[in-house]
Motif scaffolding. Structure first.
Motif, PDB file in Angstrom:
ATOM      1  N   GLU A  50       0.902  -1.256  -0.137  1.00  0.00           N
ATOM      2  CA  GLU A  50       0.122  -0.050  -0.017  1.00  0.00           C
ATOM      3  C   GLU A  50       0.848   1.303   0.083  1.00  0.00           C
ATOM      4  OE1 GLU A  50      -3.046   0.105   2.864  1.00  0.00           O
ATOM      5  OE2 GLU A  50      -3.613  -2.235   2.515  1.00  0.00           O
ATOM      6  N   ALA A  51       0.511   2.385  -0.732  1.00  0.00           N
ATOM      7  CA  ALA A  51       1.175   3.583  -0.770  1.00  0.00           C
ATOM      8  C   ALA A  51       0.230   4.772  -0.520  1.00  0.00           C
ATOM      9  CB  ALA A  51       1.755   3.550  -2.217  1.00  0.00           C
ATOM     10  N   PRO A  52      -0.106   4.892   0.706  1.00  0.00           N
ATOM     11  CA  PRO A  52      -0.922   5.844   0.993  1.00  0.00           C
ATOM     12  C   PRO A  52      -0.288   7.375   0.691  1.00  0.00           C
ATOM     13  CG  PRO A  52       0.102   5.022   3.006  1.00  0.00           C
ATOM     14  CD  PRO A  52       0.216   4.080   1.789  1.00  0.00           C
ATOM     15  N   ASP A  53       0.913   7.298   0.466  1.00  0.00           N
ATOM     16  CA  ASP A  53       1.547   8.838  -0.070  1.00  0.00           C
ATOM     17  C   ASP A  53       0.997   9.306  -1.400  1.00  0.00           C
ATOM     18  OD1 ASP A  53       3.156   6.508  -0.344  1.00  0.00           O
ATOM     19  OD2 ASP A  53       4.788   7.842  -1.032  1.00  0.00           O
ATOM     20  N   VAL A  54       0.843   8.141  -2.312  1.00  0.00           N
ATOM     21  CA  VAL A  54       0.434   8.219  -3.575  1.00  0.00           C
ATOM     22  C   VAL A  54      -0.975   8.724  -3.543  1.00  0.00           C
ATOM     23  CG1 VAL A  54       0.345   7.149  -5.819  1.00  0.00           C
ATOM     24  CG2 VAL A  54       2.245   6.721  -4.308  1.00  0.00           C
ATOM     25  N   PHE A  55      -1.837   8.073  -3.000  1.00  0.00           N
ATOM     26  CA  PHE A  55      -3.362   8.060  -2.916  1.00  0.00           C
ATOM     27  C   PHE A  55      -3.997   7.407  -1.854  1.00  0.00           C
ATOM     28  CE2 PHE A  55      -7.889   8.044  -3.799  1.00  0.00           C
ATOM     29  CZ  PHE A  55      -8.158   9.293  -4.246  1.00  0.00           C
ATOM     30  N   GLN A  56      -4.808   8.408  -0.955  1.00  0.00           N
ATOM     31  CA  GLN A  56      -5.269   7.560   0.090  1.00  0.00           C
ATOM     32  C   GLN A  56      -6.531   8.531   0.480  1.00  0.00           C
ATOM     33  OE1 GLN A  56      -6.132   7.487   3.645  1.00  0.00           O
ATOM     34  NE2 GLN A  56      -7.060   5.438   3.456  1.00  0.00           N
ATOM     35  N   VAL A  57      -7.993   7.941   0.408  1.00  0.00           N
ATOM     36  CA  VAL A  57      -9.004   8.999   1.093  1.00  0.00           C
ATOM     37  C   VAL A  57     -10.023   7.824   1.631  1.00  0.00           C
ATOM     38  CG1 VAL A  57      -9.194  10.482  -0.736  1.00  0.00           C
ATOM     39  CG2 VAL A  57     -10.179   8.262  -1.073  1.00  0.00           C
ATOM     40  N   HIS A  59     -12.415   9.576  -8.311  1.00  0.00           N
ATOM     41  CA  HIS A  59     -12.326  10.577  -7.363  1.00  0.00           C
ATOM     42  C   HIS A  59     -11.803  11.867  -7.949  1.00  0.00           C
ATOM     43  CE1 HIS A  59     -11.260  12.736  -3.333  1.00  0.00           C
ATOM     44  NE2 HIS A  59     -12.224  11.847  -3.009  1.00  0.00           N
ATOM     45  N   PRO A  60     -12.162  12.937  -7.510  1.00  0.00           N
ATOM     46  CA  PRO A  60     -11.862  14.338  -8.098  1.00  0.00           C
ATOM     47  C   PRO A  60     -10.304  14.650  -7.712  1.00  0.00           C
ATOM     48  CG  PRO A  60     -13.554  14.667  -6.359  1.00  0.00           C
ATOM     49  CD  PRO A  60     -13.636  13.196  -6.619  1.00  0.00           C
ATOM     50  N   ASN A  61      -9.586  13.918  -6.791  1.00  0.00           N
ATOM     51  CA  ASN A  61      -8.345  14.275  -6.264  1.00  0.00           C
ATOM     52  C   ASN A  61      -7.214  13.405  -6.880  1.00  0.00           C
ATOM     53  OD1 ASN A  61      -9.497  16.335  -4.578  1.00  0.00           O
ATOM     54  ND2 ASN A  61      -9.110  14.902  -2.604  1.00  0.00           N
ATOM     55  N   ALA A  62      -7.848  12.316  -7.731  1.00  0.00           N
ATOM     56  CA  ALA A  62      -7.156  11.615  -8.509  1.00  0.00           C
ATOM     57  C   ALA A  62      -6.354  12.365  -9.658  1.00  0.00           C
ATOM     58  CB  ALA A  62      -7.706  10.335  -9.239  1.00  0.00           C
ATOM     59  N   THR A  63      -5.029  12.098  -9.809  1.00  0.00           N
ATOM     60  CA  THR A  63      -4.600  12.924 -10.874  1.00  0.00           C
ATOM     61  C   THR A  63      -3.954  11.995 -12.060  1.00  0.00           C
ATOM     62  OG1 THR A  63      -2.105  12.352  -9.942  1.00  0.00           O
ATOM     63  CG2 THR A  63      -3.327  14.536  -9.227  1.00  0.00           C
ATOM     64  N   ASP A  64      -3.382  10.646 -11.703  1.00  0.00           N
ATOM     65  CA  ASP A  64      -3.212   9.739 -12.793  1.00  0.00           C
ATOM     66  C   ASP A  64      -3.909   8.298 -12.490  1.00  0.00           C
ATOM     67  OD1 ASP A  64      -1.245  11.323 -14.036  1.00  0.00           O
ATOM     68  OD2 ASP A  64       0.265  11.030 -12.687  1.00  0.00           O
ATOM     69  N   PRO A  65      -4.290   7.562 -13.395  1.00  0.00           N
ATOM     70  CA  PRO A  65      -4.754   6.206 -13.044  1.00  0.00           C
ATOM     71  C   PRO A  65      -3.784   5.574 -12.274  1.00  0.00           C
ATOM     72  CG  PRO A  65      -4.997   6.866 -15.543  1.00  0.00           C
ATOM     73  CD  PRO A  65      -4.141   7.888 -15.141  1.00  0.00           C
ATOM     74  N   GLU A  66      -4.392   5.054 -11.369  1.00  0.00           N
ATOM     75  CA  GLU A  66      -3.663   4.030 -10.271  1.00  0.00           C
ATOM     76  C   GLU A  66      -4.325   2.800  -9.978  1.00  0.00           C
ATOM     77  OE1 GLU A  66      -0.826   4.876  -9.011  1.00  0.00           O
ATOM     78  OE2 GLU A  66      -0.742   6.985  -9.207  1.00  0.00           O
ATOM     79  N   ARG A  67      -3.648   1.840  -9.462  1.00  0.00           N
ATOM     80  CA  ARG A  67      -4.160   0.323  -8.901  1.00  0.00           C
ATOM     81  C   ARG A  67      -4.222   0.822  -7.630  1.00  0.00           C
ATOM     82  NH1 ARG A  67      -1.682  -4.637  -8.081  1.00  0.00           N
ATOM     83  NH2 ARG A  67      -3.180  -6.376  -8.631  1.00  0.00           N
ATOM     84  N   VAL A  68      -5.558   0.364  -7.064  1.00  0.00           N
ATOM     85  CA  VAL A  68      -5.885   0.621  -5.585  1.00  0.00           C
ATOM     86  C   VAL A  68      -6.577  -0.507  -5.029  1.00  0.00           C
ATOM     87  CG1 VAL A  68      -6.069   3.140  -6.051  1.00  0.00           C
ATOM     88  CG2 VAL A  68      -8.217   1.646  -6.234  1.00  0.00           C
ATOM     89  N   GLU A  97     -19.386   3.952   3.493  1.00  0.00           N
ATOM     90  CA  GLU A  97     -17.931   4.415   4.077  1.00  0.00           C
ATOM     91  C   GLU A  97     -16.808   3.335   3.667  1.00  0.00           C
ATOM     92  OE1 GLU A  97     -15.745   7.420   6.096  1.00  0.00           O
ATOM     93  OE2 GLU A  97     -17.859   7.179   5.531  1.00  0.00           O
ATOM     94  N   LEU A  98     -15.756   3.851   2.524  1.00  0.00           N
ATOM     95  CA  LEU A  98     -15.069   3.297   1.735  1.00  0.00           C
ATOM     96  C   LEU A  98     -13.545   3.789   2.222  1.00  0.00           C
ATOM     97  CD1 LEU A  98     -16.642   2.995  -1.746  1.00  0.00           C
ATOM     98  CD2 LEU A  98     -16.593   1.246   0.240  1.00  0.00           C
ATOM     99  N   SER A  99     -12.557   2.779   2.139  1.00  0.00           N
ATOM    100  CA  SER A  99     -11.327   3.286   2.266  1.00  0.00           C
ATOM    101  C   SER A  99     -10.430   3.123   1.086  1.00  0.00           C
ATOM    102  CB  SER A  99     -10.409   2.911   3.421  1.00  0.00           C
ATOM    103  OG  SER A  99      -9.052   2.945   3.414  1.00  0.00           O
ATOM    104  N   VAL A 100      -9.827   4.187   0.259  1.00  0.00           N
ATOM    105  CA  VAL A 100      -9.333   3.920  -0.961  1.00  0.00           C
ATOM    106  C   VAL A 100      -7.729   4.124  -0.868  1.00  0.00           C
ATOM    107  CG1 VAL A 100      -9.267   4.177  -3.569  1.00  0.00           C
ATOM    108  CG2 VAL A 100     -11.389   4.251  -2.194  1.00  0.00           C
ATOM    109  N   THR A 101      -6.808   3.102  -1.100  1.00  0.00           N
ATOM    110  CA  THR A 101      -5.345   3.262  -1.012  1.00  0.00           C
ATOM    111  C   THR A 101      -4.779   2.992  -2.343  1.00  0.00           C
ATOM    112  OG1 THR A 101      -5.665   3.062   1.350  1.00  0.00           O
ATOM    113  CG2 THR A 101      -3.296   2.818   0.433  1.00  0.00           C
TER     114      THR A 101
END
Length: 310
Positions: free
Chosen positions: A56-63, A82-91, A137-141
């Protein structure tokens, strides 16, 4: 996210999945199947190389906030936006209400609409147990690959018995075989010596004078006379059935042979103070007769029988 943008994302993802329907090796790294990655890692581990694992890389994306599936079917598989995402990621997505998880793709939600900011695809909702129109309620990392060196498993080496402990014996000499058999039967520790020469009336000095007569322990005594040497030219005309440390066992064996039409001979012996009784049959006058006699004895269950000289 606008309907126009949603359609564009769905079409792009649908095309990618159609191109790589049979093999996910052509997919972007964050979209590859987790199971195929695990199989590849296991194969690499067996070769003693470097394997990759998800971290897990919460420093890249985590909400952590509420997500919503609007109830309509969506293309593109398992994904969230999510509006805060910048690039496509695997989460990795966790449903905090029921503990279910799913590995998904993350995309940017370009336009905000009233309600939860996390938009969930229909397939992601199915895996996470999210009901249509119910904010959850969801956690996305974000996930990243981490390379880990894996040493190859040690090769199993065959264990060989110590050659010094391997012993070899021969059954050609009936007296020597008797000594070994008595040692195994009585579980004694003293080492059996070489075969002593038969002595007609020799007794150990320590034995009292009232001991059994010497004639009772002479190996030459037999229940039936042996054939003269002139009647056979075989070096080993007799078949030895067994060696017994209990006389009654020898008698029982002889009785079973007589019942089968074979004439046995019980030969008592004495080796280093240990008495034994050998049961033999014969003599045979030629090789054919000897072979027939041995086959008949083995057919009675005495599979360890073998030819001896006397």
């Amino acid at each position: 996210m606008s309907i126009k943008t949603t359609v564009k994302v769905a079409v792009a993802l649908g095309g990618a999945f159609l191109v790589a329907a049979c093999d996910d090796t052509n997919l972007p790294g964050f979209m590859k199947n987790a199971n195929s990655g695990a199989e590849s890692a296991q194969a690499t581990a067996r070769q003693g190389k470097v394997v990759e694992r998800d971290v897990e890389a919460p420093d890249v994306f985590q909400v952590t906030e509420k997500g919503l599936w609007d109830g309509r079917p969506s293309l593109g598989g398992v994904w969230v936006a999510h509006p805060n995402a910048t690039d496509p990621e695997r989460v990795i997505i966790r449903n905090l209400s029921n503990g279910k998880t799913a590995v998904a793709a993350l995309f940017r939600r370009e336009r905000e609409i009233p309600g939860p900011r996390l938009q969930v695809s229909s397939e992601a909702a199915a895996e996470l147990g999210i009901l249509a129109g119910a904010p959850t309620e969801l956690s996305v990392t974000a996930l990243r690959k981490e390379k880990v060196p894996v040493a190859p498993p040690p090769e199993a080496k065959p264990t060989l018995e110590d050659p010094a402990k391997i012993s070899q014996s021969t059954l050609d000499d009936p007296i020597a075989a008797a000594e070994a058999a008595l040692d195994r039967t009585e579980a004694t520790t003293p080492k059996v010596g070489t075969r002593p020469a038969p002595k007609p009336a020799t007794k150990p000095a320590a034995k009292p004078a009232a001991a059994k007569p010497a004639a009772a322990t002479k190996p030459a005594i037999a229940a039936a006379p042996e054939a003269p040497a002139s009647e056979t030219k075989l070096a080993k005309p007799f078949i030895q059935i067994g060696i017994f440390s209990v006389e009654q066992n020898a008698k029982n064996t002889a009785a079973s042979l007589r019942a089968a039409g074979i004439t046995p001979t019980i030969k008592p012996g004495d080796s280093n103070g240990k008495k034994f009784w050998r049961v033999v049959a014969g003599p045979a006058t030629n090789k054919a007769e000897l072979a027939a006699l041995l086959k008949k004895i083995e057919g009675l269950g005495f599979v360890d029988a073998y030819a001896v000289s006397n």
